[in-house]
Design an enzyme around this catalytic site. Structure first.
Site, PDB file in Angstrom:
ATOM      1  N   CYS A  61       9.695  -8.317   5.491  1.00  0.00           N
ATOM      2  CA  CYS A  61      11.039  -8.320   4.900  1.00  0.00           C
ATOM      3  C   CYS A  61      12.116  -7.760   5.812  1.00  0.00           C
ATOM      4  O   CYS A  61      13.306  -7.840   5.489  1.00  0.00           O
ATOM      5  CB  CYS A  61      11.032  -7.539   3.590  1.00  0.00           C
ATOM      6  SG  CYS A  61      10.794  -5.753   3.792  1.00  0.00           S
ATOM      7  N   CYS A 102       5.056  -0.996   2.790  1.00  0.00           N
ATOM      8  CA  CYS A 102       6.513  -1.119   2.844  1.00  0.00           C
ATOM      9  C   CYS A 102       7.054  -0.960   1.430  1.00  0.00           C
ATOM     10  O   CYS A 102       6.593  -1.620   0.502  1.00  0.00           O
ATOM     11  CB  CYS A 102       6.900  -2.482   3.410  1.00  0.00           C
ATOM     12  SG  CYS A 102       8.681  -2.831   3.333  1.00  0.00           S
ATOM     13  N   CYS A 124      -0.943   5.866  10.590  1.00  0.00           N
ATOM     14  CA  CYS A 124      -1.709   4.983  11.458  1.00  0.00           C
ATOM     15  C   CYS A 124      -1.425   3.548  11.020  1.00  0.00           C
ATOM     16  O   CYS A 124      -1.883   3.105   9.960  1.00  0.00           O
ATOM     17  CB  CYS A 124      -3.191   5.317  11.326  1.00  0.00           C
ATOM     18  SG  CYS A 124      -4.260   4.429  12.453  1.00  0.00           S
TER      19      CYS A 124
END
Length: 205
Positions: free
Chosen positions: A123, A169, A192
């Site tokens: 996005c 996200c 990570c």
């Protein structure tokens, strides 16, 4: 004609009268509570189904089903699986949409030291800054902090016989990697992250 609820209420009243006539009031109350609970449970399920139908129509204006649409909270963006498969590489799609993990030391950004920002490959949302990137020796890009508050979100991941903290996200829910509590101070955290979930943009001189 009477509705289903109408027949149920009439039958319930008749049953209540019969029970109160033949047995004690306490016993009648206990027996009558069962159909009442069943009715409440049925209505609750129907209400949830109706809400699901309202919030997730069978098809949108383009004929796409809910299962084919990946929603983003960022300005209501919608991405179909087909669109993402066309726009992303197979590795990017596997990592972000199917919770895959690229092989250690194989990612594009593992050893990158340029100044800039890392964005979500799906996005475009800002995720990390190069200022918090460091060499963890793990084989994946590591960050000690996020770029801004609420740019990423975490959840418990109990897959593969392990309990880890998944990093996603916050805008489109794309899988990024995992967070560990063995990073440098002051945060003490290590994000990570798979290179395949990131898009780097360097800082202009």
């Amino acid at each position: 004609p009477k509705s289903r609820d109408g027949w149920f209420v009439e039958g319930f009243v008749r049953l209540a009268f019969m029970l109160l006539t033949d047995i004690g009031a306490l016993t009648a109350v206990l027996l009558l509570s069962v159909p009442l609970l069943l009715l409440v449970g049925t209505e609750s399920t129907l209400a949830q189904d109706r809400q699901q139908e309202e919030t997730c129509p069978v098809e949108d204006e383009h004929g796409r089903s809910c299962d084919d649409i990946i929603m983003s909270s960022d300005a209501g963006n919608k991405y179909t699986k087909e669109e993402l498969k066309e726009r992303l590489t197979s590795m990017q799609y596997w990592v972000t949409q199917e919770h895959g993990t690229e092989k250690a030391n194989s990612g594009e950004y593992v050893n990158l030291k340029d100044d800039g920002n890392y964005y979500c490959v799906v996005c475009g949302g800002l995720l990390f800054s190069s200022k918090s990137k460091y060499n963890s020796g793990s084989g994946w890009p590591a960050f000690s902090d996020i770029a801004e508050q609420s740019t990423v979100e975490t959840s418990i991941d109990s897959s593969h016989g392990m309990v880890r903290t998944e990093v996603k996200c916050a805008k489109c829910k794309a899988h990024l990697g995992h967070m560990f509590e063995d990073g440098p101070q002051p945060s003490g955290l290590r994000y990570c992250v798979n290179s395949a979930s990131l898009k780097f943009e360097g800082t202009k001189p």
